[in-house]
Design a protein around this motif. Sequence first.
Motif, mmCIF file in Angstrom:
data_model
loop_
_atom_site.group_PDB
_atom_site.id
_atom_site.type_symbol
_atom_site.label_atom_id
_atom_site.label_comp_id
_atom_site.label_asym_id
_atom_site.label_seq_id
_atom_site.Cartn_x
_atom_site.Cartn_y
_atom_site.Cartn_z
ATOM 1 N N VAL A 145 0.835 -1.205 0.000
ATOM 2 C CA VAL A 145 0.000 0.000 0.000
ATOM 3 C C VAL A 145 0.867 1.252 0.000
ATOM 4 C CG1 VAL A 145 -1.710 1.290 1.328
ATOM 5 C CG2 VAL A 145 -1.938 -1.172 1.079
ATOM 6 N N VAL A 146 1.975 1.237 0.748
ATOM 7 C CA VAL A 146 2.889 2.385 0.765
ATOM 8 C C VAL A 146 3.449 2.638 -0.633
ATOM 9 C CG1 VAL A 146 5.107 3.212 1.636
ATOM 10 C CG2 VAL A 146 3.478 2.166 3.201
ATOM 11 N N VAL A 147 3.888 1.579 -1.333
ATOM 12 C CA VAL A 147 4.476 1.739 -2.667
ATOM 13 C C VAL A 147 3.423 2.203 -3.666
ATOM 14 C CG1 VAL A 147 5.629 0.538 -4.561
ATOM 15 C CG2 VAL A 147 6.298 0.074 -2.204
ATOM 16 N N ILE A 148 2.220 1.625 -3.622
ATOM 17 C CA ILE A 148 1.168 2.034 -4.561
ATOM 18 C C ILE A 148 0.791 3.502 -4.346
ATOM 19 C CG2 ILE A 148 -1.188 1.587 -5.335
ATOM 20 C CD1 ILE A 148 -0.792 -1.327 -4.361
ATOM 21 N N THR A 149 0.648 3.904 -3.079
ATOM 22 C CA THR A 149 0.321 5.306 -2.792
ATOM 23 C C THR A 149 1.443 6.228 -3.236
ATOM 24 O OG1 THR A 149 -0.933 4.518 -0.872
ATOM 25 C CG2 THR A 149 -0.494 6.869 -0.990
ATOM 26 N N ALA A 150 2.691 5.799 -3.057
ATOM 27 C CA ALA A 150 3.817 6.596 -3.556
ATOM 28 C C ALA A 150 3.773 6.710 -5.072
ATOM 29 C CB ALA A 150 5.127 5.970 -3.097
ATOM 30 N N ALA A 151 3.398 5.627 -5.754
ATOM 31 C CA ALA A 151 3.272 5.689 -7.211
ATOM 32 C C ALA A 151 2.166 6.655 -7.629
ATOM 33 C CB ALA A 151 2.993 4.292 -7.760
ATOM 34 N N LEU A 152 1.089 6.703 -6.868
ATOM 35 C CA LEU A 152 0.034 7.688 -7.149
ATOM 36 C C LEU A 152 0.557 9.113 -6.967
ATOM 37 C CD1 LEU A 152 -3.193 6.182 -5.534
ATOM 38 C CD2 LEU A 152 -2.853 6.749 -7.930
ATOM 39 N N ALA A 153 1.308 9.325 -5.892
ATOM 40 C CA ALA A 153 1.869 10.654 -5.663
ATOM 41 C C ALA A 153 2.842 11.040 -6.767
ATOM 42 C CB ALA A 153 2.564 10.694 -4.303
ATOM 43 N N ALA A 154 3.558 10.048 -7.304
ATOM 44 C CA ALA A 154 4.542 10.327 -8.342
ATOM 45 C C ALA A 154 3.914 10.768 -9.653
ATOM 46 C CB ALA A 154 5.415 9.095 -8.576
#
Length: 671
Positions: free
Chosen positions: A142-151
């Motif tokens: 979830v942390v990585v997916i949310t970071a990808a959204l922020a990116a």
Amino acid sequence: MIRGVSQLQTLLPRESLLWIFAAQLVVLLPHFAHLPVWLVGAWCAAVYWRYQVFLGRREMPGKLIKLLAVSLAVAGLALTYRRWFALEPMVALLALSFTLKNIELASRRDALLSLLLAYFLAATLFVFEQTIPYAVYGIFCVVVITAALAAQQGRASARPKRALGLSARLLAQAVPVMLLLFVVMPRLGPLWAVPQNSSKASTGISDSMSPGDFSQLSKSAKPVLRIAFDGALPPPEQRYWRGLVYTHFDGRRWSEPDAGVYRWGRSNRAPGGDGSERPLPAVGPRYRYQVIMEPSQNPWLFALAWPHSETRGVRETDDDTLVYRSPVSARLAYAVHSWPRESIARAQSLNPLEQRRHLQLPASGNPRARQWAEARRREGMSAEEISAALLARYNRDFTYTLRPPELGRDTVDEFLFSTREGFCEHFASSYVFTMRAAGVPARVVAGYQGGEWVAQEEYLLVRQYDAHAWAEIWLPERGWVRVDPTAAVSPERIRDGLQSAAAEEFMQDALLPLHKFAFVSRLRLQWDMINYRWYQAVVRFDHERQQGLLQRLLGEVSPLRIALFLGVPILVALLLLLAWLNLSSRGPVLPPASRAYLRFCHRMARAGLPRKPGEAPGDYASRIEREMPRLGPMVRRITVAYEKAAYSDDESAEKQLRKLLRSFWPLRLLR
């Protein structure tokens, strides 16, 4: 040419693509263990194609190529799985959709859709496992997916440190809401049930038994059962966890021909040997306990003799065992009451069908065992006397070992009159065969015996190496009576467990004999206790436990109190958020480099040389060099780093500025 230019204009930037691919890899990685290999290859091919498009070496695939890819993928699923409506095909279908999205990943909208699919695929992890490592990995996903959204917001947001930091802050802010909803949201059962894929390998005790099967299980220390008692704990010699009853013998293998068609008992009734039923006593001696069983992909459960369970989906059979409505594909908790055999009224005879079933033997084979049994019967011995004579023979002449020699065609004769070395299945099999040959109804029972008492958490831990086979004979005046031939040879196996009974051979084939190190055994036990607490507090947080927690917190569970319980924290959080927004809106938010330089100015002011209004950083540094020469070199380096970070957007200069300020304390340097 115009078409190529229009495509390039819609392509996502490199940073966005890399973040999407990273999120996909993180989510798919644990699924690679059960997804078909070709689907993993399809994902790699789709990612490679999409990256080649970014480099300008290929074009986005057209409709024909997309149709061909979808057709091949669906055909692959149809050929891989025997049935569609099962858990693994459904997850594979979702992963396939996730994979094929890469070949049309062209715009920001496609990127957002792909990442939303990643959240769903991450959630499917918990369909297979609900353990602590999976929970930690799920949070990481979830942390990585949310970071990808922020990116996806721009190049500055795509920097790993910034994207992951924003993701961590967002998720940390969501933790209180998550905990609140976990406590108060209604615990509904599944709206539908998707069966597990039947091809998945089962573990533990199987539906048949032949020489050597149980000695293989003795090589595994994996947990099978965790049993918590409400009241008295049975002594070690009574801890026989029944799972299966074998009645058919083909000369080598014991099995139950009707294993898939169970003869159900009725609720609150105990089956009798003649097909009738006997009421279970409402009072009197009994054991009450809760069993947490690890997934086995088999429907049979384990309990003490004469079990009764009111857990949904658990049924009792006429063979004095419990079964579940479907193969156990995830941890299962069920409550059981068991009565001592002497407290149950029994039938005085077996009906003809049960008599034939429990006297069945092959037409030929093992002649010496048949002759021995027939001789005892001609001597006029009763069933108890024949049993005692056979057990005395085991006690006098036989050896208990985890490495029994291989047996040939007449397994019982070779074991009884030649090798005389065996494991529990050798003793149970030969005993039941011989008793049947003597005309005494008998059967083999498979399950687990013993267990390790975990005093800190007060539960009994049963592992795979506790697998055991024993026998039961029918006595008209007593009904079915348990007889364990292994106890006649190695009583310490029943009293102290396998590790004590076969210390020299225990786990001898293990690559790393970790059981020989006391601290490793303690660590494994501590980890098991943590898993037990996790399952009790989180995984098993059902409607009943939720109501109990809410009653302890609120006193009375009512819509008004639940609304207040939800509303007050949310209102407080909103007020704090408004206050923070109000404070932050009073002045402009300075860039990181300016905030760092402002700290430098404050430190110089405390040293007696404040910055003048409107004074440029370079002029301020020159003045410090004139008035405080000892600080001059350090101040000049700080000023140069600040100017590069503030006016050239140099990230390395910003890092250097922070590093210099960590060691710049004017009052200390001037001493």
